[in-house]
Every structure is written in structure tokens, then in C-alpha cells.
Design a protein around this motif. Structure first.
Motif, mmCIF file in Angstrom:
data_model
loop_
_atom_site.group_PDB
_atom_site.id
_atom_site.type_symbol
_atom_site.label_atom_id
_atom_site.label_comp_id
_atom_site.label_asym_id
_atom_site.label_seq_id
_atom_site.Cartn_x
_atom_site.Cartn_y
_atom_site.Cartn_z
ATOM 1 N N ALA A 60 0.361 -1.056 0.080
ATOM 2 C CA ALA A 60 0.174 -0.011 0.249
ATOM 3 C C ALA A 60 0.746 0.846 -0.168
ATOM 4 C CB ALA A 60 -1.141 0.253 1.063
ATOM 5 N N LEU A 61 0.509 1.793 -0.963
ATOM 6 C CA LEU A 61 0.939 3.391 -0.903
ATOM 7 C C LEU A 61 0.062 4.683 -0.648
ATOM 8 C CD1 LEU A 61 3.492 5.487 -2.164
ATOM 9 C CD2 LEU A 61 2.618 5.208 -3.671
ATOM 10 N N VAL A 62 0.159 4.786 1.011
ATOM 11 C CA VAL A 62 -0.508 5.876 1.322
ATOM 12 C C VAL A 62 0.283 7.377 1.425
ATOM 13 C CG1 VAL A 62 -1.818 6.315 3.734
ATOM 14 C CG2 VAL A 62 -1.293 4.361 2.055
ATOM 15 N N ASP A 63 -0.971 8.271 0.942
ATOM 16 C CA ASP A 63 -0.720 9.521 1.061
ATOM 17 C C ASP A 63 -0.265 9.718 3.203
ATOM 18 O OD1 ASP A 63 0.551 12.065 0.947
ATOM 19 O OD2 ASP A 63 -1.611 12.847 -0.467
ATOM 20 N N LEU A 64 0.252 11.332 3.214
ATOM 21 C CA LEU A 64 0.098 11.441 4.649
ATOM 22 C C LEU A 64 -2.184 12.040 4.968
ATOM 23 C CD1 LEU A 64 0.992 11.222 6.833
ATOM 24 C CD2 LEU A 64 2.278 13.484 6.477
ATOM 25 N N ARG A 65 -1.776 12.920 3.438
ATOM 26 C CA ARG A 65 -3.040 14.308 3.687
ATOM 27 C C ARG A 65 -3.577 13.742 2.962
ATOM 28 N NH1 ARG A 65 -1.394 20.499 5.125
ATOM 29 N NH2 ARG A 65 -0.382 20.157 7.026
ATOM 30 N N ILE A 66 -5.245 13.136 2.735
ATOM 31 C CA ILE A 66 -5.769 12.646 2.209
ATOM 32 C C ILE A 66 -6.916 13.098 2.099
ATOM 33 C CG2 ILE A 66 -7.373 10.767 1.253
ATOM 34 C CD1 ILE A 66 -4.696 9.375 3.018
ATOM 35 N N GLY A 67 -7.116 14.526 1.059
ATOM 36 C CA GLY A 67 -8.316 15.881 1.811
ATOM 37 C C GLY A 67 -7.751 16.157 3.051
ATOM 38 N N ASP A 68 -8.969 15.887 4.482
ATOM 39 C CA ASP A 68 -8.919 16.230 5.044
ATOM 40 C C ASP A 68 -8.947 15.448 6.070
ATOM 41 O OD1 ASP A 68 -9.789 18.696 4.455
ATOM 42 O OD2 ASP A 68 -11.799 19.030 4.978
ATOM 43 N N GLU A 69 -8.716 13.987 5.462
ATOM 44 C CA GLU A 69 -8.113 13.130 6.332
ATOM 45 C C GLU A 69 -6.828 12.687 6.481
ATOM 46 O OE1 GLU A 69 -11.821 10.340 6.172
ATOM 47 O OE2 GLU A 69 -10.399 10.675 3.711
ATOM 48 N N SER A 70 -6.729 11.654 8.045
ATOM 49 C CA SER A 70 -4.862 12.126 8.171
ATOM 50 C C SER A 70 -4.349 10.195 7.531
ATOM 51 C CB SER A 70 -4.498 12.273 9.709
ATOM 52 O OG SER A 70 -3.675 11.704 9.710
ATOM 53 N N GLY A 71 -3.721 10.435 6.393
ATOM 54 C CA GLY A 71 -3.152 8.903 5.991
ATOM 55 C C GLY A 71 -2.070 7.994 6.587
ATOM 56 N N LEU A 72 -1.852 8.719 8.480
ATOM 57 C CA LEU A 72 -1.840 8.517 9.394
ATOM 58 C C LEU A 72 -2.761 7.205 9.843
ATOM 59 C CD1 LEU A 72 1.121 10.460 11.382
ATOM 60 C CD2 LEU A 72 1.174 8.957 9.639
ATOM 61 N N ASP A 73 -4.452 7.910 10.055
ATOM 62 C CA ASP A 73 -4.945 6.719 10.533
ATOM 63 C C ASP A 73 -5.001 5.276 9.628
ATOM 64 O OD1 ASP A 73 -5.514 8.713 11.886
ATOM 65 O OD2 ASP A 73 -7.118 9.712 11.258
ATOM 66 N N LEU A 74 -4.987 5.557 8.294
ATOM 67 C CA LEU A 74 -5.523 4.594 7.547
ATOM 68 C C LEU A 74 -3.884 3.400 7.216
ATOM 69 C CD1 LEU A 74 -6.443 3.547 4.819
ATOM 70 C CD2 LEU A 74 -4.852 4.874 3.249
ATOM 71 N N VAL A 75 -2.543 4.069 7.772
ATOM 72 C CA VAL A 75 -1.499 3.014 8.603
ATOM 73 C C VAL A 75 -1.939 1.989 9.030
ATOM 74 C CG1 VAL A 75 0.791 3.393 8.857
ATOM 75 C CG2 VAL A 75 0.401 4.741 6.768
ATOM 76 N N ARG A 76 -2.806 2.818 10.208
ATOM 77 C CA ARG A 76 -2.614 1.693 11.766
ATOM 78 C C ARG A 76 -4.040 1.319 11.170
ATOM 79 N NH1 ARG A 76 -5.799 5.661 14.743
ATOM 80 N NH2 ARG A 76 -7.249 4.466 13.517
ATOM 81 N N ASP A 77 -4.847 1.210 10.533
ATOM 82 C CA ASP A 77 -5.949 0.363 10.467
ATOM 83 C C ASP A 77 -5.816 -0.865 8.906
ATOM 84 O OD1 ASP A 77 -7.188 1.865 11.954
ATOM 85 O OD2 ASP A 77 -8.781 3.046 10.038
ATOM 86 N N LEU A 78 -4.146 -0.071 8.035
ATOM 87 C CA LEU A 78 -4.259 -0.610 7.012
ATOM 88 C C LEU A 78 -2.894 -2.100 7.761
ATOM 89 C CD1 LEU A 78 -3.353 0.938 3.836
ATOM 90 C CD2 LEU A 78 -4.958 -1.014 4.146
ATOM 91 N N ALA A 79 -2.327 -1.454 8.714
ATOM 92 C CA ALA A 79 -1.365 -2.861 9.832
ATOM 93 C C ALA A 79 -2.330 -3.911 10.828
ATOM 94 C CB ALA A 79 -0.180 -1.695 10.497
#
Length: 186
Positions: A60-79
Motif C-alpha cells: 500500500a502506498l499512502v499519502d499523508l494528507r488525504i483531503g481533510d483526513e490523515s493518512g496516518l489513520d489509514l496506516v494504522r488500520d491497514l497495519a
């Protein structure tokens, strides 16, 4: 390329690209598909999680800023998914605080934009640190230190601009203006 050999019994390794920039997703999707990946893209966290649960990406390649959302939240969920994809964070808003948090949350690497496609693919194979990387020759500039501090305090307040501004004893609009600027390199 190692990533091909580690695809979970599939002909092509699956890559999930998450970025709110449609053009960037399209270009990177084409470039990685030419290099043998089966690519899926998402432009927000909800769509990314839905895709990840259904297609079970290897990477997975995740941008840090996804609109108003934080890519860090997605990193945690994907992990937290099983099987766990190898996650690389790619951002135009790099900071030490977000790099450290991304790794703690489950990313295996952190790259800054612009990045070459081959560098992104190589990052998926980077599972250990590189002791050969040398420290910077000069200390960070005052502007860069300010940017890093703002990012650290913002992260401590879970991205809440108002709470961060209060903690910094700064007007909210001033903080927003500072955060919208790209950080200086040094």
C-alpha cells in the motif's frame, strides 16, 4: 525485483494507492502496472479500507494528507489487516514527527514527493534500516524547526487545529496559514 516473488500466490503483486489527487493516482497506477503490479486506487480512507478488505493488497502506498483526513489513520488500520500489506507513506508535507509516527503505526518506509516510481517500488523491499545513511551536514534552519514543532504539536492534538493553536498560544488563522505552506527543505 523481490516484490514479485512475494506476492501471495498470485500472478502479480497487488498494490493499493491512496491519494486524493486523481491525476497522481492515474499516473502512478499506470507506471506501477507497467512494472507488473495489479493496482487499485482510492481517494479517501473509507474507500481505501473497503478496497483493502476486498482485494487484500500485498503493498500500500499512502499519502499523508488525504483531503481533510490523515493518512496516518489509514496506516494504522491497514497495519491491522491480515495478511498485513507492506505500507509506504508518500508525502509532500514531510516532517520528523509524521515520519516517526508512520513507522510506529506500521509503515515500513516514508518517502517525500516528488519520488521516482522505481524508488517507491524499492521502498517496498526496505524492511530493515540502513546504517550507512549519514547525518545531515548542517543543522535545520529556524523555519524548518518551526515546521517540525508545529507538526509535532498538531499530531499531539490529533490534527485539531484549534487545540493546537491554543497549545501554541497562537491565533488559529496564523497556524492554518503556517501549515498550508510547504516546509522548507532545511
Amino acid at each position: 525485483m523481490k516484490v514479485e516473488s512475494e506476492a501471495r500466490g498470485r500472478a502479480a503483486p497487488r498494490l493499493l494507492i491512496v491519494d486524493d489527487d486523481r491525476d497522481f493516482c492515474t499516473i502512478l497506477s499506470r507506471a506501477t502496472a507497467k512494472r507488473g503490479f495489479d493496482v487499485a486506487t482510492a481517494r479517501n480512507i473509507g474507500a481505501a479500507l473497503e478496497l483493502a478488505r476486498s482485494c487484500l493488497p500485498d503493498f500500500a502506498l499512502v499519502d499523508l494528507r488525504i483531503g481533510d483526513e490523515s493518512g496516518l489513520d489509514l496506516v494504522r488500520d491497514l497495519a491491522a489487516l491480515e495478511p498485513r500489506p507492506r505500507i509506504v507513506v508518500l508525502t509532500g508535507y514531510a516532517s520528523i514527527a509524521t515520519a516517526v509516527e508512520a513507522i510506529k503505526l506500521g509503515a515500513i518506509h516514508y518517502l517525500t514527493k516528488p519520488a521516482e516510481v522505481d524508488d517507491i517500488i524499492a521502498a517496498f523491499d526496505r524492511v530493515q534500516g540502513d546504517p550507512e545513511i549519514s547525518p545531515a551536514e548542517t543543522p535545520m534552519s529556524v523555519k524548518r524547526l518551526e515546521w517540525e514543532h508545529l507538526q509535532k504539536v498538531l499530531r499531539e492534538h490529533k490534527g485539531n487545529i484549534s487545540a493546537t493553536a491554543r497549545a501554541l498560544n497562537m491565533h488559529r488563522r496564523t497556524l492554518q496559514r503556517k501549515l498550508q505552506k510547504y516546509p522548507v527543505k532545511r
